[in-house]
Design a protein around this motif. Sequence first.
Motif, PDB file in Angstrom:
ATOM      1  N   GLY A  19       0.831  -1.207   0.000  1.00 18.12           N
ATOM      2  CA  GLY A  19       0.000   0.000   0.000  1.00 18.12           C
ATOM      3  C   GLY A  19       0.862   1.250   0.000  1.00 18.12           C
ATOM      4  O   GLY A  19       0.524   2.253   0.642  1.00 18.12           O
ATOM      5  N   ALA A  20       1.968   1.190  -0.777  1.00 21.48           N
ATOM      6  CA  ALA A  20       2.899   2.334  -0.805  1.00 21.48           C
ATOM      7  C   ALA A  20       2.470   3.398  -1.810  1.00 21.48           C
ATOM      8  O   ALA A  20       3.106   4.434  -1.925  1.00 21.48           O
ATOM      9  N   SER A  21       1.366   3.155  -2.526  1.00 19.97           N
ATOM     10  CA  SER A  21       0.990   4.094  -3.595  1.00 19.97           C
ATOM     11  C   SER A  21       0.251   5.332  -3.091  1.00 19.97           C
ATOM     12  O   SER A  21      -0.002   6.244  -3.873  1.00 19.97           O
ATOM     13  N   LEU A  24      -0.576   6.580   4.115  1.00 19.74           N
ATOM     14  CA  LEU A  24       0.414   6.201   5.123  1.00 19.74           C
ATOM     15  C   LEU A  24       1.567   5.416   4.511  1.00 19.74           C
ATOM     16  O   LEU A  24       2.724   5.606   4.882  1.00 19.74           O
ATOM     17  N   ARG A  45      -1.433   0.276  -8.063  1.00 21.56           N
ATOM     18  CA  ARG A  45      -1.254   1.436  -8.957  1.00 21.56           C
ATOM     19  C   ARG A  45       0.235   1.714  -9.148  1.00 21.56           C
ATOM     20  O   ARG A  45       0.831   2.544  -8.457  1.00 21.56           O
ATOM     21  N   LEU A  68       1.450  -5.383  -7.012  1.00 23.53           N
ATOM     22  CA  LEU A  68       0.924  -6.405  -6.092  1.00 23.53           C
ATOM     23  C   LEU A  68      -0.512  -6.118  -5.710  1.00 23.53           C
ATOM     24  O   LEU A  68      -0.829  -5.057  -5.160  1.00 23.53           O
ATOM     25  N   ASP A  69      -1.375  -7.089  -5.986  1.00 23.96           N
ATOM     26  CA  ASP A  69      -2.711  -7.104  -5.406  1.00 23.96           C
ATOM     27  C   ASP A  69      -2.614  -8.056  -4.217  1.00 23.96           C
ATOM     28  O   ASP A  69      -2.454  -9.271  -4.412  1.00 23.96           O
ATOM     29  N   ASN A  96       0.700  -2.708   5.289  1.00 20.00           N
ATOM     30  CA  ASN A  96      -0.072  -1.475   5.430  1.00 20.00           C
ATOM     31  C   ASN A  96      -1.269  -1.398   4.483  1.00 20.00           C
ATOM     32  O   ASN A  96      -2.218  -0.654   4.745  1.00 20.00           O
ATOM     33  N   ALA A  97      -1.242  -2.153   3.384  1.00 16.01           N
ATOM     34  CA  ALA A  97      -2.350  -2.064   2.411  1.00 16.01           C
ATOM     35  C   ALA A  97      -3.668  -2.323   3.133  1.00 16.01           C
ATOM     36  O   ALA A  97      -3.773  -3.226   3.961  1.00 16.01           O
ATOM     37  N   GLY A  98      -4.651  -1.516   2.817  1.00 19.56           N
ATOM     38  CA  GLY A  98      -5.941  -1.710   3.469  1.00 19.56           C
ATOM     39  C   GLY A  98      -7.022  -0.937   2.752  1.00 19.56           C
ATOM     40  O   GLY A  98      -6.750  -0.041   1.938  1.00 19.56           O
ATOM     41  N   SER A 148      -2.804  -1.479  12.153  1.00 13.76           N
ATOM     42  CA  SER A 148      -4.115  -1.773  12.736  1.00 13.76           C
ATOM     43  C   SER A 148      -4.905  -0.464  12.764  1.00 13.76           C
ATOM     44  O   SER A 148      -4.763   0.371  11.856  1.00 13.76           O
ATOM     45  N   TYR A 162     -14.727  -3.685   8.836  1.00 15.57           N
ATOM     46  CA  TYR A 162     -13.388  -3.072   8.884  1.00 15.57           C
ATOM     47  C   TYR A 162     -12.799  -3.263  10.289  1.00 15.57           C
ATOM     48  O   TYR A 162     -11.650  -3.686  10.445  1.00 15.57           O
ATOM     49  N   GLY A 193      -5.255   6.655  14.877  1.00 13.29           N
ATOM     50  CA  GLY A 193      -6.595   7.237  14.910  1.00 13.29           C
ATOM     51  C   GLY A 193      -6.853   7.812  13.533  1.00 13.29           C
ATOM     52  O   GLY A 193      -6.345   7.307  12.531  1.00 13.29           O
ATOM     53  N   VAL A 195      -6.237   9.775  10.503  1.00 15.79           N
ATOM     54  CA  VAL A 195      -5.125  10.439   9.824  1.00 15.79           C
ATOM     55  C   VAL A 195      -5.620  10.737   8.417  1.00 15.79           C
ATOM     56  O   VAL A 195      -6.117   9.831   7.723  1.00 15.79           O
ATOM     57  N   GLU A 198      -6.387   9.335   1.506  1.00 13.98           N
ATOM     58  CA  GLU A 198      -7.462   9.103   0.527  1.00 13.98           C
ATOM     59  C   GLU A 198      -8.587   8.226   1.073  1.00 13.98           C
ATOM     60  O   GLU A 198      -9.716   8.298   0.622  1.00 13.98           O
ATOM     61  N   ILE A 199      -8.249   7.364   2.042  1.00 19.24           N
ATOM     62  CA  ILE A 199      -9.242   6.417   2.560  1.00 19.24           C
ATOM     63  C   ILE A 199     -10.385   7.174   3.262  1.00 19.24           C
ATOM     64  O   ILE A 199     -11.496   6.686   3.362  1.00 19.24           O
TER      65      ILE A 199
HETATM   66  N1  LIG Z   1      -5.942   7.037   7.455  1.00 16.81           N
HETATM   67  C1  LIG Z   1      -6.432   6.648   8.631  1.00 16.81           C
HETATM   68  O1  LIG Z   1      -7.060   7.427   9.335  1.00 16.81           O
HETATM   69  C2  LIG Z   1      -6.199   5.258   9.101  1.00 16.81           C
HETATM   70  C3  LIG Z   1      -6.495   4.967  10.435  1.00 16.81           C
HETATM   71  C4  LIG Z   1      -6.284   3.694  10.915  1.00 16.81           C
HETATM   72  C5  LIG Z   1      -5.783   2.722  10.070  1.00 16.81           C
HETATM   73  N2  LIG Z   1      -5.518   3.031   8.765  1.00 16.81           N
HETATM   74  C6  LIG Z   1      -4.979   1.964   7.919  1.00 16.81           C
HETATM   75  O2  LIG Z   1      -3.807   2.444   7.298  1.00 16.81           O
HETATM   76  C7  LIG Z   1      -3.574   1.707   6.102  1.00 16.81           C
HETATM   77  C8  LIG Z   1      -3.284   2.679   4.971  1.00 16.81           C
HETATM   78  O3  LIG Z   1      -4.449   3.442   4.714  1.00 16.81           O
HETATM   79  P1  LIG Z   1      -4.394   4.923   4.191  1.00 16.81           P
HETATM   80  O4  LIG Z   1      -5.079   5.751   5.190  1.00 16.81           O
HETATM   81  O5  LIG Z   1      -3.017   5.286   3.793  1.00 16.81           O
HETATM   82  O6  LIG Z   1      -5.364   4.814   2.931  1.00 16.81           O
HETATM   83  P2  LIG Z   1      -5.135   5.000   1.372  1.00 16.81           P
HETATM   84  O7  LIG Z   1      -4.469   6.301   1.099  1.00 16.81           O
HETATM   85  O8  LIG Z   1      -6.445   4.709   0.754  1.00 16.81           O
HETATM   86  O9  LIG Z   1      -4.101   3.857   1.018  1.00 16.81           O
HETATM   87  C9  LIG Z   1      -4.465   2.504   0.947  1.00 16.81           C
HETATM   88  C10 LIG Z   1      -3.334   1.760   0.287  1.00 16.81           C
HETATM   89  O10 LIG Z   1      -3.648   0.371   0.269  1.00 16.81           O
HETATM   90  C11 LIG Z   1      -3.443  -0.127  -1.015  1.00 16.81           C
HETATM   91  N3  LIG Z   1      -4.332  -1.232  -1.330  1.00 16.81           N
HETATM   92  C12 LIG Z   1      -5.686  -1.286  -1.198  1.00 16.81           C
HETATM   93  N4  LIG Z   1      -6.134  -2.457  -1.659  1.00 16.81           N
HETATM   94  C13 LIG Z   1      -5.051  -3.149  -2.103  1.00 16.81           C
HETATM   95  C14 LIG Z   1      -4.857  -4.422  -2.712  1.00 16.81           C
HETATM   96  N5  LIG Z   1      -5.881  -5.245  -2.973  1.00 16.81           N
HETATM   97  N6  LIG Z   1      -3.602  -4.793  -3.027  1.00 16.81           N
HETATM   98  C15 LIG Z   1      -2.563  -3.976  -2.774  1.00 16.81           C
HETATM   99  N7  LIG Z   1      -2.664  -2.774  -2.211  1.00 16.81           N
HETATM  100  C16 LIG Z   1      -3.909  -2.364  -1.889  1.00 16.81           C
HETATM  101  C17 LIG Z   1      -3.673   1.041  -1.973  1.00 16.81           C
HETATM  102  O11 LIG Z   1      -2.897   0.835  -3.149  1.00 16.81           O
HETATM  103  P3  LIG Z   1      -3.493   0.506  -4.612  1.00 16.81           P
HETATM  104  O12 LIG Z   1      -4.908   1.000  -4.657  1.00 16.81           O
HETATM  105  O13 LIG Z   1      -2.568   1.235  -5.531  1.00 16.81           O
HETATM  106  O14 LIG Z   1      -3.363  -0.972  -4.739  1.00 16.81           O
HETATM  107  C18 LIG Z   1      -3.120   2.195  -1.153  1.00 16.81           C
HETATM  108  O15 LIG Z   1      -1.747   2.344  -1.394  1.00 16.81           O
HETATM  109  C19 LIG Z   1      -4.818   0.847   5.887  1.00 16.81           C
HETATM  110  O16 LIG Z   1      -4.548  -0.461   6.348  1.00 16.81           O
HETATM  111  C20 LIG Z   1      -5.855   1.526   6.777  1.00 16.81           C
HETATM  112  O17 LIG Z   1      -6.852   0.637   7.169  1.00 16.81           O
HETATM  113  C21 LIG Z   1      -5.711   4.273   8.268  1.00 16.81           C
END
Ligand SMILES: NC(=O)c1ccc[n+]([C@@H]2O[C@H](COP(=O)([O-])OP(=O)(O)OC[C@H]3O[C@@H](n4cnc5c(N)ncnc54)[C@H](OP(=O)(O)O)[C@@H]3O)[C@@H](O)[C@H]2O)c1
Length: 258
Positions: A19-21, A24, A45, A68-69, A96-98, A148, A162, A193, A195, A198-199
């Motif tokens: 999830g480096a694209s 976080l 991506r 990687l998917d 980290n992907a999520g 987490s 989730y 908490g 952050v 895009e999610i």
């Molecule tokens: N932001 C918050 O507030 C928050 C809080 C608690 C936990 N988290 C966790 O932090 C992690 C990162 O989230 P984020 O906030 O940075 O969200 P984000 O900007 O939407 O990033 C999600 C990342 O996960 C990757 N991903 C999703 N589905 C995938 C798949 N099937 N295969 C490979 N990669 C995949 C996406 O890459 P591609 O689409 O390019 O594959 C993207 O790089 C997640 O696990 C999320 O649950 C976030």
Amino acid sequence: MTIATELFDLTGEVAMVTGASSGLGWRFAQVLAGQGAKVVLAARRTERLLDLKTEIENTGGAAHCVALDVADRGAIVAAFDEAEEAFGPVTIQVNNAGMAIQKMALETSEKDWRMLMDVNLDAVWWCSREAAKRMISARKPGCIINTSSILATNAMPTLSVYSITKAAVSQMTRSMAVEFARHNIRVNAIAPGYVRTEINSDALDSAKGDVLKKAIPQRRFGEPEDLDGILLLLASEKAGGFMTGEVVVVDGGHSVAI
Ligand SMILES: NC(=O)c1ccc[n+]([C@@H]2O[C@H](COP(=O)([O-])OP(=O)(O)OC[C@H]3O[C@@H](n4cnc5c(N)ncnc54)[C@H](OP(=O)(O)O)[C@@H]3O)[C@@H](O)[C@H]2O)c1
């Protein structure tokens, strides 16, 4: 060299960040590379990964992109093969992907459930096992860092599945920590908490987001760089070598406020 510089130096380490694209994961990869680790950038991506690779290389770091998917188990093995070919065995695995699907429990379909489980939970399990197996056969100490969430322990309407995946990731962190310690592999998790990424940016920028912000004692959402310190503490053997099985909350006090 100051103690701090030495403590967080990751020269010689190979880090894979899933999830480096974006969000976080993007920041995690930048930070690990900035401390000297060679980073393997994994996501679907790849055009975004290439931009990050260029950015890291322009600041003197080393990065390699892997398509990687994480829901595809065969692709996970192939990604580790590719990472090893590029930089040698992965010693810091950042799972980290999520993804999130916001629906009430009664409206959640079987497909929603399966997708969230595949990406947020199963993938963490398979990536962790693959990373650990390879660290063990290469006789290298290493660490696994999972992402987490405070929703692993706190509940919120529309995010039940989730939250269930994140609760399981926190427990996986503890379970693997006690098994992998004998192989010099530490397993920890960061539980952020809110952050802004895009999610959640749409939700956080809405009127509901304003209400949510008022529930956070520090009265702000986090920024990805708020996790730099905990990431480096968990990644560095010198700094966090006696820490394993921990799920560290970073949330501006959100989850302890009544
Ligand atoms: N932001 C918050 O507030 C928050 C809080 C608690 C936990 N988290 C966790 O932090 C992690 C990162 O989230 P984020 O906030 O940075 O969200 P984000 O900007 O939407 O990033 C999600 C990342 O996960 C990757 N991903 C999703 N589905 C995938 C798949 N099937 N295969 C490979 N990669 C995949 C996406 O890459 P591609 O689409 O390019 O594959 C993207 O790089 C997640 O696990 C999320 O649950 C976030």
